[in-house]
Scaffold this motif. Structure first.
Motif, PDB file in Angstrom:
ATOM      1  N   SER A 109      23.925 -32.761 -13.825  1.00 32.34           N
ATOM      2  CA  SER A 109      24.601 -31.735 -14.615  1.00 32.34           C
ATOM      3  C   SER A 109      23.617 -30.592 -14.798  1.00 32.34           C
ATOM      4  N   PRO A 110      24.087 -29.470 -15.277  1.00 32.11           N
ATOM      5  CA  PRO A 110      23.173 -28.352 -15.514  1.00 32.11           C
ATOM      6  C   PRO A 110      21.977 -28.736 -16.388  1.00 32.11           C
ATOM      7  N   TYR A 111      22.173 -29.666 -17.309  1.00 35.43           N
ATOM      8  CA  TYR A 111      21.060 -30.102 -18.146  1.00 35.43           C
ATOM      9  C   TYR A 111      19.932 -30.657 -17.272  1.00 35.43           C
ATOM     10  N   GLY A 112      20.310 -31.533 -16.357  1.00 41.19           N
ATOM     11  CA  GLY A 112      19.314 -32.169 -15.501  1.00 41.19           C
ATOM     12  C   GLY A 112      18.611 -31.164 -14.611  1.00 41.19           C
ATOM     13  N   ALA A 113      19.365 -30.210 -14.100  1.00 43.01           N
ATOM     14  CA  ALA A 113      18.768 -29.191 -13.242  1.00 43.01           C
ATOM     15  C   ALA A 113      17.708 -28.413 -14.020  1.00 43.01           C
ATOM     16  N   ALA A 114      18.065 -28.036 -15.239  1.00 45.37           N
ATOM     17  CA  ALA A 114      17.119 -27.304 -16.081  1.00 45.37           C
ATOM     18  C   ALA A 114      15.870 -28.147 -16.326  1.00 45.37           C
ATOM     19  N   LEU A 115      16.090 -29.416 -16.608  1.00 45.25           N
ATOM     20  CA  LEU A 115      14.974 -30.326 -16.867  1.00 45.25           C
ATOM     21  C   LEU A 115      14.035 -30.393 -15.680  1.00 45.25           C
ATOM     22  N   ARG A 116      14.605 -30.582 -14.510  1.00 46.86           N
ATOM     23  CA  ARG A 116      13.796 -30.688 -13.303  1.00 46.86           C
ATOM     24  C   ARG A 116      13.004 -29.419 -13.062  1.00 46.86           C
ATOM     25  N   ARG A 117      13.685 -28.278 -13.225  1.00 49.13           N
ATOM     26  CA  ARG A 117      12.999 -27.026 -13.017  1.00 49.13           C
ATOM     27  C   ARG A 117      11.807 -26.927 -13.962  1.00 49.13           C
ATOM     28  N   GLY A 118      12.034 -27.296 -15.215  1.00 45.36           N
ATOM     29  CA  GLY A 118      10.958 -27.266 -16.195  1.00 45.36           C
ATOM     30  C   GLY A 118       9.809 -28.177 -15.801  1.00 45.36           C
ATOM     31  N   ARG A 119      10.145 -29.383 -15.375  1.00 42.32           N
ATOM     32  CA  ARG A 119       9.119 -30.355 -15.005  1.00 42.32           C
ATOM     33  C   ARG A 119       8.306 -29.853 -13.829  1.00 42.32           C
ATOM     34  N   PHE A 120       9.012 -29.309 -12.852  1.00 45.09           N
ATOM     35  CA  PHE A 120       8.323 -28.866 -11.645  1.00 45.09           C
ATOM     36  C   PHE A 120       7.370 -27.730 -11.973  1.00 45.09           C
ATOM     37  N   ALA A 121       7.822 -26.812 -12.815  1.00 44.56           N
ATOM     38  CA  ALA A 121       6.995 -25.681 -13.196  1.00 44.56           C
ATOM     39  C   ALA A 121       5.904 -26.102 -14.176  1.00 44.56           C
ATOM     40  N   LYS A 122       5.852 -27.387 -14.482  1.00 44.35           N
ATOM     41  CA  LYS A 122       4.866 -27.955 -15.412  1.00 44.35           C
ATOM     42  C   LYS A 122       4.889 -27.274 -16.771  1.00 44.35           C
ATOM     43  N   GLU A 123       6.043 -26.674 -17.100  1.00 48.09           N
ATOM     44  CA  GLU A 123       6.182 -26.190 -18.471  1.00 48.09           C
ATOM     45  C   GLU A 123       6.241 -27.384 -19.402  1.00 48.09           C
ATOM     46  N   SER A 124       6.278 -28.550 -18.787  1.00 52.26           N
ATOM     47  CA  SER A 124       6.706 -29.719 -19.532  1.00 52.26           C
ATOM     48  C   SER A 124       5.613 -30.254 -20.438  1.00 52.26           C
ATOM     49  N   ASN A 125       5.935 -30.264 -21.698  1.00 48.23           N
ATOM     50  CA  ASN A 125       5.230 -31.114 -22.634  1.00 48.23           C
ATOM     51  C   ASN A 125       5.953 -32.465 -22.603  1.00 48.23           C
ATOM     52  N   VAL A 126       6.937 -32.516 -21.701  1.00 45.55           N
ATOM     53  CA  VAL A 126       7.797 -33.682 -21.594  1.00 45.55           C
ATOM     54  C   VAL A 126       6.949 -34.901 -21.202  1.00 45.55           C
TER      55      VAL A 126
END
Lengths: 192, 192
Positions: A109-126
């Motif tokens: 879903s769009p949520y997952g796409a956003a999540l992946r993009r964030g993770r890849f860009a290492k914006e992630s504090n995830v």
DNA sequence: GCCCATTGAATGACCGTTCATTCAATATAA
DNA sequence: TTATATTGAATGAACGGTCATTCAATGGGC
């Protein structure tokens, strides 16, 4: 004044309905109904459906990571650590099918796409899985195939996801011995 | 009166929008717009959105199976046949990312659930992949691990799906050598 | 002039969100 | 203790927007 924790009633209802029917099959009115509250009440606890959905995702992710890390021993050989993580993950999915289905809905879903993009860009504090480090180490020690991390990830995870789906759909009964055999086969896929 | 084949304009527009935005991000009005026709025109060719969606799925599945079967030689060794099918499939996905995305959307939705249920119950006149026979044969010849067909399927397919998604999202560039290495690793996963 | 593909405004259903209102629980005053 | 005031969680009807689908009107081809 009714039940003590309406918030968790709402979260539980949302999990169940969304996991089974998808985001669009889960109107707020239906979630409210199943939770035994009025539609408006949900907005006392969550600003919007969007936020409810993201919050629920974070809760599930947290529980999953906790299950993964339990008994995880950094000093054991790569192979054993891999088997540990794999079986843990698969067992968690089998024990919590709604969580698995919810995560699938979320990722597709769009949520997952956003999540992946964030993770890849290492914006992630995830919170990350313990996998990347493990693969890097395995490649350095020449125990694991020298392939890009993403490929190793796919070889290890892809089967688990596909298989869990089949298990939930009832195409196969995943018991402990079969889970272990499967994870061992995943290891064969990535080992040198 | 405009273009000769409005039908394929509509199908093409639907593929593109649905693949990129999902079923709920693809209102009929938007599909019509992109196809260069009026909303009502779609209903001259398809009874409903539902039917348009299912028809489009069948078309893509047909093209995919055709690509898989091309050059497929039943008399070669199991391993080579597996590698052939795997690389073909992965290459098809890479060459037709919209098709892949559409199929993902389809499978992760009530449509996909219905399809799986149908297939499992063998109500299916649905065209099957050449895999089940191959696995059965491999197990009999003791070339492939003695695991349930569903598990072998997951070990072989799971990585391809996960990896294709990563490729499309731009996390990795899947060129021919990498595709071959990946499929070889999948083989390591299922071989004895 | 007739036929029929095409059009796109209109329809009705659905859904997320809002907000005026209710009322049990609690605090305050006497 | 009793009477009264205050609070804010909970409610659910109503709103505005979106969407699939319909159908009367249109106009191009024969």
């Amino acid at each position: 004044m009714a039940r003590p924790d309406k918030r968790s009633d709402i979260v539980g209802a949302a999990l169940q309905i969304i996991a089974e029917q998808g985001f669009h099959g889960a109107p707020m009115a239906m979630i409210a109904d199943k939770a035994g509250v009025a539609a408006g009440t949900i907005y006392c606890y969550f600003e919007s459906k969007d936020i409810l959905i993201k919050e629920l995702y974070r809760e599930i992710e947290g529980k999953m990571l906790e299950a993964l890390r339990e008994d995880y021993q950094t000093e054991r050989p790569i192979r054993e650590r891999f088997l540990h993580l794999g079986t843990r993950l698969l067992k968690y999915f089998v024990a919590h099918p709604l969580d698995f289905k919810y995560m699938e809905q979320f990722h597709n879903s769009p949520y997952g796409a956003a999540l992946r993009r964030g993770r890849f860009a290492k914006e992630s504090n995830v919170s990350h899985l313990p996998y990347p480090e493990l693969f890097e180490l395995g490649v350095a020690q020449q125990v694991i195939k020298d392939l890009p991390e993403v490929v190793l990830f796919a070889l290890a995870f892809g089967p688990m996801i596909t298989l869990t789906r089949d298990h939930i759909l009832g195409f196969i009964e995943l018991d402990d011995p079969l889970i272990e055999k499967t994870i061992a086969a995943c290891w064969d896929g990535i080992k040198r």
